[in-house]
Motif scaffolding. Structure first.
Motif, PDB file in Angstrom:
ATOM      1  N   ARG A  55       2.374 -34.318 -49.804  1.00 11.62           N
ATOM      2  CA  ARG A  55       2.095 -33.674 -51.091  1.00 11.62           C
ATOM      3  C   ARG A  55       2.839 -34.339 -52.245  1.00 11.62           C
ATOM      4  NH1 ARG A  55       1.550 -30.450 -46.942  1.00 11.62           N
ATOM      5  NH2 ARG A  55       0.022 -28.787 -46.948  1.00 11.62           N
ATOM      6  N   GLY A  56       3.605 -35.373 -51.965  1.00 16.12           N
ATOM      7  CA  GLY A  56       4.346 -36.066 -53.014  1.00 16.12           C
ATOM      8  C   GLY A  56       5.516 -35.272 -53.569  1.00 16.12           C
ATOM      9  N   ILE A  57       6.024 -34.339 -52.786  1.00 16.20           N
ATOM     10  CA  ILE A  57       7.159 -33.516 -53.227  1.00 16.20           C
ATOM     11  C   ILE A  57       8.445 -34.275 -52.949  1.00 16.20           C
ATOM     12  CG2 ILE A  57       8.411 -31.352 -52.802  1.00 16.20           C
ATOM     13  CD1 ILE A  57       5.621 -30.121 -52.148  1.00 16.20           C
ATOM     14  N   ASP A  58       9.291 -34.395 -53.985  1.00 13.60           N
ATOM     15  CA  ASP A  58      10.520 -35.181 -53.843  1.00 13.60           C
ATOM     16  C   ASP A  58      11.792 -34.365 -54.056  1.00 13.60           C
ATOM     17  OD1 ASP A  58      10.526 -34.727 -56.583  1.00 13.60           O
ATOM     18  OD2 ASP A  58      10.594 -36.843 -57.134  1.00 13.60           O
ATOM     19  N   THR A  67      24.918 -20.450 -45.093  1.00 17.21           N
ATOM     20  CA  THR A  67      25.176 -21.543 -46.029  1.00 17.21           C
ATOM     21  C   THR A  67      25.771 -22.760 -45.348  1.00 17.21           C
ATOM     22  OG1 THR A  67      25.677 -19.874 -47.720  1.00 17.21           O
ATOM     23  CG2 THR A  67      26.293 -22.148 -48.222  1.00 17.21           C
ATOM     24  N   ASN A  68      26.817 -22.547 -44.558  1.00 19.22           N
ATOM     25  CA  ASN A  68      27.575 -23.663 -43.985  1.00 19.22           C
ATOM     26  C   ASN A  68      27.038 -24.124 -42.629  1.00 19.22           C
ATOM     27  OD1 ASN A  68      28.641 -21.023 -43.309  1.00 19.22           O
ATOM     28  ND2 ASN A  68      30.207 -22.079 -42.126  1.00 19.22           N
ATOM     29  N   VAL A  69      25.885 -23.640 -42.213  1.00 22.06           N
ATOM     30  CA  VAL A  69      25.291 -24.086 -40.951  1.00 22.06           C
ATOM     31  C   VAL A  69      23.900 -24.651 -41.247  1.00 22.06           C
ATOM     32  CG1 VAL A  69      24.704 -23.478 -38.575  1.00 22.06           C
ATOM     33  CG2 VAL A  69      26.660 -22.394 -39.663  1.00 22.06           C
ATOM     34  N   CYS A  70      22.886 -23.826 -41.168  1.00 22.64           N
ATOM     35  CA  CYS A  70      21.510 -24.309 -41.349  1.00 22.64           C
ATOM     36  C   CYS A  70      21.253 -24.831 -42.764  1.00 22.64           C
ATOM     37  CB  CYS A  70      20.515 -23.204 -41.019  1.00 22.64           C
ATOM     38  SG  CYS A  70      20.499 -22.782 -39.255  1.00 22.64           S
ATOM     39  N   CYS A  71      21.732 -24.129 -43.768  1.00 22.40           N
ATOM     40  CA  CYS A  71      21.471 -24.559 -45.146  1.00 22.40           C
ATOM     41  C   CYS A  71      22.150 -25.893 -45.429  1.00 22.40           C
ATOM     42  CB  CYS A  71      21.925 -23.493 -46.133  1.00 22.40           C
ATOM     43  SG  CYS A  71      21.078 -21.918 -45.896  1.00 22.40           S
ATOM     44  N   GLU A  72      23.399 -26.041 -45.035  1.00 25.63           N
ATOM     45  CA  GLU A  72      24.099 -27.313 -45.249  1.00 25.63           C
ATOM     46  C   GLU A  72      23.466 -28.425 -44.425  1.00 25.63           C
ATOM     47  OE1 GLU A  72      28.528 -29.371 -45.017  1.00 25.63           O
ATOM     48  OE2 GLU A  72      28.350 -27.201 -44.741  1.00 25.63           O
ATOM     49  N   SER A  73      23.110 -28.148 -43.187  1.00 30.27           N
ATOM     50  CA  SER A  73      22.466 -29.164 -42.342  1.00 30.27           C
ATOM     51  C   SER A  73      21.164 -29.641 -42.973  1.00 30.27           C
ATOM     52  CB  SER A  73      22.183 -28.604 -40.948  1.00 30.27           C
ATOM     53  OG  SER A  73      23.377 -28.277 -40.287  1.00 30.27           O
ATOM     54  N   SER A  74      20.370 -28.707 -43.456  1.00 30.33           N
ATOM     55  CA  SER A  74      19.101 -29.063 -44.099  1.00 30.33           C
ATOM     56  C   SER A  74      19.339 -29.863 -45.372  1.00 30.33           C
ATOM     57  CB  SER A  74      18.289 -27.807 -44.410  1.00 30.33           C
ATOM     58  OG  SER A  74      17.843 -27.195 -43.216  1.00 30.33           O
ATOM     59  N   GLY A  82      16.149 -39.060 -48.633  1.00 28.49           N
ATOM     60  CA  GLY A  82      15.817 -39.492 -49.987  1.00 28.49           C
ATOM     61  C   GLY A  82      15.271 -38.403 -50.890  1.00 28.49           C
ATOM     62  N   LEU A  83      15.304 -37.168 -50.435  1.00 33.87           N
ATOM     63  CA  LEU A  83      14.851 -36.063 -51.279  1.00 33.87           C
ATOM     64  C   LEU A  83      15.963 -35.635 -52.234  1.00 33.87           C
ATOM     65  CD1 LEU A  83      13.140 -34.066 -48.434  1.00 33.87           C
ATOM     66  CD2 LEU A  83      11.959 -35.006 -50.419  1.00 33.87           C
ATOM     67  N   ARG A  84      15.582 -35.161 -53.397  1.00 34.79           N
ATOM     68  CA  ARG A  84      16.542 -34.540 -54.312  1.00 34.79           C
ATOM     69  C   ARG A  84      16.805 -33.142 -53.780  1.00 34.79           C
ATOM     70  NH1 ARG A  84      13.110 -35.744 -59.451  1.00 34.79           N
ATOM     71  NH2 ARG A  84      13.050 -37.991 -59.255  1.00 34.79           N
ATOM     72  N   VAL A  85      18.067 -32.759 -53.740  1.00 34.53           N
ATOM     73  CA  VAL A  85      18.476 -31.484 -53.154  1.00 34.53           C
ATOM     74  C   VAL A  85      19.121 -30.617 -54.224  1.00 34.53           C
ATOM     75  CG1 VAL A  85      20.044 -30.381 -51.498  1.00 34.53           C
ATOM     76  CG2 VAL A  85      18.798 -32.469 -50.863  1.00 34.53           C
ATOM     77  N   VAL A  86      18.661 -29.367 -54.306  1.00 31.40           N
ATOM     78  CA  VAL A  86      19.316 -28.364 -55.141  1.00 31.40           C
ATOM     79  C   VAL A  86      19.652 -27.186 -54.242  1.00 31.40           C
ATOM     80  CG1 VAL A  86      19.127 -26.818 -57.121  1.00 31.40           C
ATOM     81  CG2 VAL A  86      18.002 -29.072 -57.183  1.00 31.40           C
ATOM     82  N   PHE A 111      25.855 -34.614 -51.867  1.00 28.56           N
ATOM     83  CA  PHE A 111      24.482 -34.591 -51.378  1.00 28.56           C
ATOM     84  C   PHE A 111      23.428 -34.084 -52.350  1.00 28.56           C
ATOM     85  CE2 PHE A 111      27.274 -34.297 -47.684  1.00 28.56           C
ATOM     86  CZ  PHE A 111      26.841 -35.398 -46.965  1.00 28.56           C
ATOM     87  N   GLY A 112      23.830 -33.448 -53.431  1.00 30.08           N
ATOM     88  CA  GLY A 112      22.822 -32.920 -54.335  1.00 30.08           C
ATOM     89  C   GLY A 112      23.436 -32.130 -55.463  1.00 30.08           C
ATOM     90  N   ASP A 113      22.686 -31.185 -55.953  1.00 32.07           N
ATOM     91  CA  ASP A 113      23.103 -30.359 -57.072  1.00 32.07           C
ATOM     92  C   ASP A 113      23.275 -28.929 -56.585  1.00 32.07           C
ATOM     93  OD1 ASP A 113      23.727 -29.644 -59.668  1.00 32.07           O
ATOM     94  OD2 ASP A 113      21.722 -29.973 -60.467  1.00 32.07           O
ATOM     95  N   VAL A 114      24.047 -28.153 -57.313  1.00 32.87           N
ATOM     96  CA  VAL A 114      24.226 -26.734 -57.012  1.00 32.87           C
ATOM     97  C   VAL A 114      23.920 -25.973 -58.300  1.00 32.87           C
ATOM     98  CG1 VAL A 114      25.871 -24.930 -56.335  1.00 32.87           C
ATOM     99  CG2 VAL A 114      25.968 -27.184 -55.244  1.00 32.87           C
ATOM    100  N   ARG A 115      22.997 -25.039 -58.221  1.00 36.85           N
ATOM    101  CA  ARG A 115      22.578 -24.255 -59.383  1.00 36.85           C
ATOM    102  C   ARG A 115      22.427 -22.796 -58.995  1.00 36.85           C
ATOM    103  NH1 ARG A 115      21.384 -27.234 -64.282  1.00 36.85           N
ATOM    104  NH2 ARG A 115      21.499 -29.403 -63.621  1.00 36.85           N
ATOM    105  N   SER A 116      22.464 -21.927 -59.994  1.00 35.65           N
ATOM    106  CA  SER A 116      22.181 -20.503 -59.774  1.00 35.65           C
ATOM    107  C   SER A 116      20.673 -20.294 -59.796  1.00 35.65           C
ATOM    108  CB  SER A 116      22.833 -19.658 -60.877  1.00 35.65           C
ATOM    109  OG  SER A 116      22.176 -19.898 -62.117  1.00 35.65           O
TER     110      SER A 116
END
Length: 128
Positions: A55-58, A67-74, A82-86, A111-116
């Motif tokens: 789908r061309g999603i980057d 947060t510190n298991v599955c979310c961080e691993s993903s 090469g994906l942008r991570v928020v 690894f990426g950005d952190v936002r609310s």
């Protein structure tokens, strides 16, 4: 994302899994993927990376538990691919604030950005 065949091959829409919260709305354009490892982006363990690439999603927004298991691993694996991570800070949860905050710091630092959620919604609305 819309319900599609589990392999992400774009087949006919399938009903959402019964494990989803009943109030969760699945839209036609949504992609549903099941993972069989801590990371949704670990090669061979989930169809999500291929579905996003088709789908061309980057960019991915990471939310969920833990947060510190599955979310961080993903987040780490998505970044490696090469994906942008928020990482959506207030849409993730861990057993303890210290673990949650340590992961947010690691993601932001490497690894990426952190936002609310509010910041992400504002960015999405401005882009629309």
């Amino acid at each position: 994302m819309p319900a599609r065949d589990p392999g992400g091959g774009g087949g006919p829409p399938a009903p959402p899994p019964p494990r989803l919260w009943p109030g969760f709305r699945v839209h036609e354009a949504d992609v549903l993927a099941e993972k069989s490892a801590a990371s949704a982006f670990f090669p061979g363990r989930c169809s999500l990376p291929d579905s996003l690439a088709q789908r061309g999603i980057d960019t991915v927004l990471i939310t969920g538990t833990v947060t510190n298991v599955c979310c961080e691993s993903s987040a780490r694996d998505a970044s490696t691919l090469g994906l942008r991570v928020v990482m959506v800070a207030d849409a993730n949860a861990a057993s303890r604030d210290e673990e949650h905050n340590a992961t947010l710091h690691t993601i932001y630092r490497s690894f990426g950005d952190v936002r609310s959620t509010e910041e992400v919604l504002t960015m999405l609305n401005e882009a629309a």
